[in-house]
Design a protein around this motif. Structure first.
Motif, PDB file in Angstrom:
ATOM      1  N   VAL A 140       6.890   7.117 -12.611  1.00 27.25           N
ATOM      2  CA  VAL A 140       6.697   5.702 -12.263  1.00 27.25           C
ATOM      3  C   VAL A 140       5.459   5.645 -11.367  1.00 27.25           C
ATOM      4  N   VAL A 141       4.455   4.887 -11.781  1.00 25.62           N
ATOM      5  CA  VAL A 141       3.202   4.810 -11.019  1.00 25.62           C
ATOM      6  C   VAL A 141       3.138   3.461 -10.312  1.00 25.62           C
ATOM      7  N   GLY A 142       3.262   3.499  -8.993  1.00 28.42           N
ATOM      8  CA  GLY A 142       3.320   2.273  -8.193  1.00 28.42           C
ATOM      9  C   GLY A 142       4.744   2.074  -7.712  1.00 28.42           C
ATOM     10  N   LYS A 197       2.866   4.583   2.731  1.00 29.86           N
ATOM     11  CA  LYS A 197       3.800   3.627   3.329  1.00 29.86           C
ATOM     12  C   LYS A 197       4.714   3.029   2.241  1.00 29.86           C
ATOM     13  N   ALA A 198       4.119   2.680   1.096  1.00 31.64           N
ATOM     14  CA  ALA A 198       4.908   2.095  -0.003  1.00 31.64           C
ATOM     15  C   ALA A 198       5.913   3.116  -0.524  1.00 31.64           C
ATOM     16  N   LEU A 199       5.477   4.359  -0.600  1.00 38.11           N
ATOM     17  CA  LEU A 199       6.366   5.412  -1.088  1.00 38.11           C
ATOM     18  C   LEU A 199       7.549   5.606  -0.131  1.00 38.11           C
ATOM     19  N   VAL A 222       1.558  -0.798 -11.214  1.00 41.73           N
ATOM     20  CA  VAL A 222       0.569  -1.111 -10.171  1.00 41.73           C
ATOM     21  C   VAL A 222       0.330  -2.625 -10.179  1.00 41.73           C
ATOM     22  N   PRO A 223      -0.388  -3.165  -9.188  1.00 44.64           N
ATOM     23  CA  PRO A 223      -0.543  -4.630  -9.112  1.00 44.64           C
ATOM     24  C   PRO A 223      -1.127  -5.241 -10.384  1.00 44.64           C
ATOM     25  N   GLU A 224      -0.859  -6.534 -10.531  1.00 40.59           N
ATOM     26  CA  GLU A 224      -1.272  -7.261 -11.746  1.00 40.59           C
ATOM     27  C   GLU A 224      -2.772  -7.550 -11.709  1.00 40.59           C
ATOM     28  N   VAL A 270      -7.452  -2.529 -12.456  1.00 38.54           N
ATOM     29  CA  VAL A 270      -6.653  -1.444 -11.858  1.00 38.54           C
ATOM     30  C   VAL A 270      -5.774  -0.809 -12.941  1.00 38.54           C
ATOM     31  N   LYS A 271      -5.175  -1.645 -13.771  1.00 38.36           N
ATOM     32  CA  LYS A 271      -4.291  -1.122 -14.822  1.00 38.36           C
ATOM     33  C   LYS A 271      -5.089  -0.292 -15.841  1.00 38.36           C
ATOM     34  N   LEU A 272      -6.256  -0.798 -16.225  1.00 41.54           N
ATOM     35  CA  LEU A 272      -7.055  -0.056 -17.213  1.00 41.54           C
ATOM     36  C   LEU A 272      -7.464   1.302 -16.646  1.00 41.54           C
ATOM     37  N   THR A 318       3.397  -4.618 -16.946  1.00 42.66           N
ATOM     38  CA  THR A 318       2.590  -5.820 -16.686  1.00 42.66           C
ATOM     39  C   THR A 318       3.404  -7.081 -16.945  1.00 42.66           C
ATOM     40  N   SER A 319       3.121  -8.111 -16.145  1.00 44.49           N
ATOM     41  CA  SER A 319       3.801  -9.390 -16.356  1.00 44.49           C
ATOM     42  C   SER A 319       3.204 -10.129 -17.536  1.00 44.49           C
ATOM     43  N   GLY A 320       1.956  -9.778 -17.899  1.00 45.46           N
ATOM     44  CA  GLY A 320       1.387 -10.577 -18.983  1.00 45.46           C
ATOM     45  C   GLY A 320       0.095 -10.118 -19.614  1.00 45.46           C
TER      46      GLY A 320
HETATM   47  N1  LIG Z   1       7.435  -8.688  -8.608  1.00 45.79           N
HETATM   48  C1  LIG Z   1       8.019  -9.088  -9.740  1.00 45.79           C
HETATM   49  O1  LIG Z   1       8.964  -9.890  -9.747  1.00 45.79           O
HETATM   50  C2  LIG Z   1       7.568  -8.535 -11.069  1.00 45.79           C
HETATM   51  C3  LIG Z   1       8.404  -8.679 -12.168  1.00 45.79           C
HETATM   52  C4  LIG Z   1       8.026  -8.107 -13.392  1.00 45.79           C
HETATM   53  C5  LIG Z   1       6.823  -7.440 -13.502  1.00 45.79           C
HETATM   54  N2  LIG Z   1       6.008  -7.343 -12.409  1.00 45.79           N
HETATM   55  C6  LIG Z   1       4.758  -6.606 -12.576  1.00 45.79           C
HETATM   56  O2  LIG Z   1       4.947  -5.286 -12.088  1.00 45.79           O
HETATM   57  C7  LIG Z   1       3.714  -4.790 -11.580  1.00 45.79           C
HETATM   58  C8  LIG Z   1       3.901  -4.365 -10.143  1.00 45.79           C
HETATM   59  O3  LIG Z   1       4.303  -5.502  -9.405  1.00 45.79           O
HETATM   60  P1  LIG Z   1       4.958  -5.362  -7.949  1.00 45.79           P
HETATM   61  O4  LIG Z   1       5.482  -6.693  -7.606  1.00 45.79           O
HETATM   62  O5  LIG Z   1       5.851  -4.157  -7.907  1.00 45.79           O
HETATM   63  O6  LIG Z   1       3.636  -5.066  -7.092  1.00 45.79           O
HETATM   64  P2  LIG Z   1       3.537  -4.427  -5.621  1.00 45.79           P
HETATM   65  O7  LIG Z   1       2.231  -4.887  -5.072  1.00 45.79           O
HETATM   66  O8  LIG Z   1       4.781  -4.678  -4.842  1.00 45.79           O
HETATM   67  O9  LIG Z   1       3.465  -2.847  -5.911  1.00 45.79           O
HETATM   68  C9  LIG Z   1       2.381  -2.232  -6.531  1.00 45.79           C
HETATM   69  C10 LIG Z   1       2.229  -0.850  -5.931  1.00 45.79           C
HETATM   70  O10 LIG Z   1       1.228  -0.147  -6.671  1.00 45.79           O
HETATM   71  C11 LIG Z   1       0.521   0.677  -5.758  1.00 45.79           C
HETATM   72  N3  LIG Z   1      -0.749   1.059  -6.377  1.00 45.79           N
HETATM   73  C12 LIG Z   1      -1.903   0.364  -6.479  1.00 45.79           C
HETATM   74  N4  LIG Z   1      -2.819   1.072  -7.178  1.00 45.79           N
HETATM   75  C13 LIG Z   1      -2.231   2.248  -7.516  1.00 45.79           C
HETATM   76  C14 LIG Z   1      -2.661   3.400  -8.234  1.00 45.79           C
HETATM   77  N5  LIG Z   1      -3.901   3.475  -8.735  1.00 45.79           N
HETATM   78  N6  LIG Z   1      -1.798   4.426  -8.379  1.00 45.79           N
HETATM   79  C15 LIG Z   1      -0.544   4.366  -7.854  1.00 45.79           C
HETATM   80  N7  LIG Z   1      -0.075   3.295  -7.169  1.00 45.79           N
HETATM   81  C16 LIG Z   1      -0.908   2.254  -7.008  1.00 45.79           C
HETATM   82  C17 LIG Z   1       0.381  -0.178  -4.502  1.00 45.79           C
HETATM   83  O11 LIG Z   1       0.118   0.618  -3.357  1.00 45.79           O
HETATM   84  C18 LIG Z   1       1.749  -0.876  -4.460  1.00 45.79           C
HETATM   85  O12 LIG Z   1       2.676  -0.168  -3.652  1.00 45.79           O
HETATM   86  C19 LIG Z   1       2.686  -5.916 -11.764  1.00 45.79           C
HETATM   87  O13 LIG Z   1       2.018  -5.746 -12.972  1.00 45.79           O
HETATM   88  C20 LIG Z   1       3.561  -7.151 -11.806  1.00 45.79           C
HETATM   89  O14 LIG Z   1       2.939  -8.236 -12.487  1.00 45.79           O
HETATM   90  C21 LIG Z   1       6.361  -7.852 -11.200  1.00 45.79           C
END
Ligand SMILES: NC(=O)c1ccc[n+]([C@@H]2O[C@H](COP(=O)([O-])OP(=O)(O)OC[C@H]3O[C@@H](n4cnc5c(N)ncnc54)[C@H](O)[C@@H]3O)[C@@H](O)[C@H]2O)c1
Length: 247
Positions: A9-11, A38-40, A94-96, A100-102, A122-124
């Protein structure tokens, strides 16, 4: 390819931590990584004490303490992206942000074993775009979870024109093992969002128009939708809850 046994799981943010716990509870060996220690740390603590994960399931009598402990032991919280990439299935959380995703998909494609499946939560964004950043497009798929990931049965499985049938079936089997209800939908690169979020955002747009027109307040819209449709919360509470992980 043989059945999925290990998952990266990445992120480890709002979604990644809960996804790691769901997979571990289902019996998978999980390696969860994040660029932010910190997130970890917060995700690890959430697995031990959080309301919507293993600890919460024990508190609500849905899991016994030994099962929860065994699941916790199946998760490795690692600073190493490389370690997480050495998995049968890697789920990007990882963030939307498309760039970053690519970049994550390019790196995963370099490092992960050739037969590994690469999935995005990804959300979309278009799954085809992420598949196009790799040399294994047939092994790239969308697995969109809902928050809180450990609790919600939602599993939107997004396939492109080239996602292999075997990959789709393996991911469906994995989602079912996690207790989810996988529904396969087609990637549509012309739209942001798959099914659930396109409909959700249409609803939010209309709810916002109602408030802007002075017809009702946000609190009143929330109440009306809950009372009329038995939604668990109203549209504006949904936006807040999703962003915070319902904490
Ligand atoms: N929050 C929701 O309700 C929800 C629901 C469904 C899908 N999503 C999708 O899930 C994804 C993550 O959302 P989230 O809410 O968990 O975001 P978040 O910001 O809470 O977490 C993202 C994590 O990714 C880490 N990160 C950033 N770049 C990284 C990298 N290169 N390698 C490893 N880690 C990295 C950040 O440090 C952060 O801890 C997004 O695409 C979002 O659209 C979110």
């Amino acid at each position: 390819m043989s059945e999925i046994k290990t998952v990266g799981v990445v992120g480890a943010g709002v979604m990644g931590g809960g996804i790691a716990q769901s997979l571990a509870k289902a019996g998978y060996e999980v390696t969860c990584t994040d660029i932010a220690s910190k997130a970890l740390g917060a995700a690890r603590q959430d697995a031990a004490e959080g309301r919507f994960g293993l600890a919460g399931a024990v508190a609500r009598g849905k899991l016994d303490a030994a099962e929860a402990e065994a699941a916790r032991a199946r998760i490795t919280w690692s600073n190493s992206f490389e370690e997480a990439a050495q998995s049968d299935l890697v789920i990007e959380c990882v963030p939307e942000k498309l760039d970053v995703k690519l970049s994550v998909f390019r790196s995963l494609d370099e490092i992960a074993p050739k037969q590994s499946i690469l999935a995005s939560n990804t959300s979309g964004f278009s799954i085809a775009a992420m598949a196009g950043a790799t040399r294994r497009p047939s092994r790239v798929i969308g697995w969109h979870w809902a928050s809180p990931a450990f609790v919600m049965k939602f599993a939107e499985i997004v396939v492109t024109d080239v996602t292999s049938d075997a990959v789709r079936e393996q991911v469906i089997a994995c989602a079912e093992k996690c207790g989810k209800n996988p529904v396969v939908v087609r990637d549509n690169p012309l739209e942001w969002g798959f099914v659930a979020n396109r409909i959700y955002f249409a609803m939010i747009r209309e709810a916002s128009r109602v408030v802007d027109e002075g017809v009702a307040t946000r609190a009143e819209v929330n109440d009306l939708m809950v009372d009329c449709f038995r939604w668990p919360v109203g549209p504006f509470a949904m936006v807040k809850g999703a962003g915070s992980g319902w904490k």
